[in-house]
Design an enzyme around this catalytic site. Structure first.
Site, short mmCIF file in Angstrom:
data_model
loop_
_atom_site.label_atom_id
_atom_site.label_comp_id
_atom_site.label_asym_id
_atom_site.label_seq_id
_atom_site.Cartn_x
_atom_site.Cartn_y
_atom_site.Cartn_z
N LYS A 37 22.01 26.69 41.55
CA LYS A 37 21.66 28.09 41.27
C LYS A 37 20.22 28.35 41.72
O LYS A 37 19.47 27.41 42.02
CB LYS A 37 21.81 28.37 39.78
CG LYS A 37 20.94 27.50 38.90
CD LYS A 37 21.16 27.76 37.42
CE LYS A 37 20.33 26.79 36.59
NZ LYS A 37 20.08 27.22 35.24
N TYR A 261 -11.77 36.84 45.32
CA TYR A 261 -11.85 37.95 44.37
C TYR A 261 -12.57 37.52 43.10
O TYR A 261 -12.31 36.43 42.56
CB TYR A 261 -10.45 38.43 43.98
CG TYR A 261 -9.72 39.18 45.07
CD1 TYR A 261 -10.18 40.41 45.51
CD2 TYR A 261 -8.57 38.67 45.64
CE1 TYR A 261 -9.50 41.12 46.49
CE2 TYR A 261 -7.88 39.37 46.63
CZ TYR A 261 -8.36 40.59 47.05
OH TYR A 261 -7.70 41.28 48.02
C1 LIG Z 1 24.32 25.53 31.61
C2 LIG Z 1 23.45 24.63 32.45
N1 LIG Z 1 23.88 23.41 32.75
C3 LIG Z 1 23.15 22.56 33.51
C4 LIG Z 1 21.92 22.93 33.99
C5 LIG Z 1 21.10 21.95 34.82
O1 LIG Z 1 19.96 21.56 34.12
P1 LIG Z 1 18.88 20.57 34.77
O2 LIG Z 1 18.29 21.29 35.93
O3 LIG Z 1 17.90 20.36 33.67
O4 LIG Z 1 19.61 19.33 35.16
C6 LIG Z 1 21.42 24.19 33.70
C7 LIG Z 1 20.09 24.58 34.18
O5 LIG Z 1 19.30 25.22 33.58
C8 LIG Z 1 22.22 25.07 32.91
O6 LIG Z 1 21.78 26.31 32.61
#
Ligand SMILES: Cc1ncc(COP(=O)(O)O)c(C=O)c1O
Length: 385
Positions: A37, A261
């Site tokens: 993601k 700045y």
């Molecule tokens: C529901 C869920 N599962 C898994 C993960 C993966 O987590 P990580 O990046 O800590 O391995 C996330 C990431 O935030 C998540 O929201």
């Protein structure tokens, strides 16, 4: 190589090796779901997904229908994709169009999935994160039952998410979540053995084998960042992303002269300043003003003054040969010779987590992909969102 004003080089071989290393923690039939993601935590979703699959991941996770469609548009046609986020009807339709699996924790989610054309669903029990999922195990079981009944809907998974897997001193909260999920998942899997239970993120995977169940969902660690915010080397993780710029200008700065700045840097001695054409418009955050180092020619130098949208200034010191550094590569995250700056170091300085450091890199940063130094595609600016 021609210098680039803001360049993120991503080593897909490192992602592959990280996935193989994480997969090695699991029993033979344990699945690794690679979380790609937010554009692969800033590393590029499709490129990261391909590398993760090559490294032994068996499915992918994203958060929205659009992110699932993006993977399909990039040609990732066959891999299982789980959309983990809350979905509007339009987003659910995108997820279904992408052939992705979704998450439900109300019966209305199951009805909406059936109405959108059906598909595979995972029921989420909220064992303590307090975000998505139902806190009520009886309701979660009822939703699972509804999914088994609904036309065109297939119940395939049971899930939860840990709130404190990365905090070892969590007063037993992780264990409470684990116990609650185990109770619920064991009961349902007892009745329907084919269901896959999954709970662990990267930290849980590395922390507790009892959290592995049938699959784990790993994000941060597949990119070679440490979920506990420590040195990734210590856990055999290899950072996949390097961020660099170059020395676009070198100028003498006499004692008493300032840079940037607000004049947040005033030279206490005669010195030379390097200007790097990267700034918070690229995701190199303003909180790093007078609060970061960069590597040039294999040495560490302090960033001085305020980070502006497009530039930062670096104190090279009163060295005779400062002008010769003009055009040199400057590494903001990554290695030069024996020196190294990690996303964890940057995060510590900002009072945040490594996840946010790479996710913050904006589309203005060019992404270039390589395999242990061998260039894979021509460097191009990421399309703007
Ligand atoms: C529901 C869920 N599962 C898994 C993960 C993966 O987590 P990580 O990046 O800590 O391995 C996330 C990431 O935030 C998540 O929201």
């Amino acid at each position: 190589m021609e210098p680039q004003r803001a360049l993120a080089r991503v080593n897909v071989a490192a992602i592959e090796r990280n996935c193989a290393r994480l997969r090695g923690e699991l029993p033979g039939d344990g699945g690794l779901c690679a979380v790609v993601k937010a554009d692969g935590y800033g590393h590029g979703a499709a490129q990261s997904a391909r590398a993760a699959l090559a490294g032994g991941a068996s499915w992918l996770a994203v958060v929205s229908g659009e992110e699932a469609l993006e993977l399909r548009r990039a040609g990732i046609a066959d891999a299982r994709v789980l959309v983990m986020g809350a979905l509007t009807v339009a987003e659910l339709e995108q997820a279904v169009a992408a052939g992705a699996e979704v998450v439900a924790w109300h019966e209305r989610h199951v009805r909406a999935l059936a109405a959108a054309g059906g598909g595979r669903v995972h029921v989420k029990l909220d064992t303590g994160m307090g975000r998505l999922g139902t806190r009520d195990a009886v309701e979660a079981s009822r939703v699972a039952g509804a999914a088994q009944q609904a036309a065109g809907v297939e119940l395939v998974g049971l899930m939860t998410h840990f709130a404190t897997a990365d905090e070892l001193d969590d007063e037993g909260f992780f264990e409470q979540q684990l116990a609650a999920f185990t109770r619920w998942a064991d009961e349902l899997r007892g009745r329907q053995p084919g269901l896959r239970a999954h709970a662990a993120n990267s930290a849980a995977l590395l922390r507790e084998p009892r959290s592995h169940f049938d699959a784990v969902r790993c994000g941060v660690a597949i990119y070679g960042m440490d979920p506990f915010g420590r040195d990734p080397d210590a856990r055999g993780l290899e950072p996949a992303l390097e961020l660099s710029s170059y020395v676009a200008e070198v100028k003498a700065c006499a004692a008493g002269q300032s840079a940037g700045y607000g004049r947040r840097f005033i030279a206490e001695r005669d010195t030379y300043l390097a200007v790097l054409p990267i700034g918070y418009g690229d995701g190199w955050r303003r909180g790093l003003s007078n609060n970061a180092d960069v590597l040039i020619g294999g040495r560490r130098y302090p960033l001085v003054g305020t980070v502006s949208m497009d530039n930062v200034t670096i104190d090279l010191g009163p060295r005779e040969d400062a002008m010769q550094l003009l055009g040199e590569r400057a590494t903001l995250i990554g290695r030069q010779d024996a020196e190294r700056i990690t996303a964890e170091e940057v995060a510590r300085r900002l009072g945040t987590i490594n996840y946010e450091v790479t996710c913050a890199l904006t589309p203005r940063v060019c992404r270039a992909y390589h395999r242990d130094g061998m260039s894979l595609v021509a460097t191009a600016a990421a399309p703007s969102a």
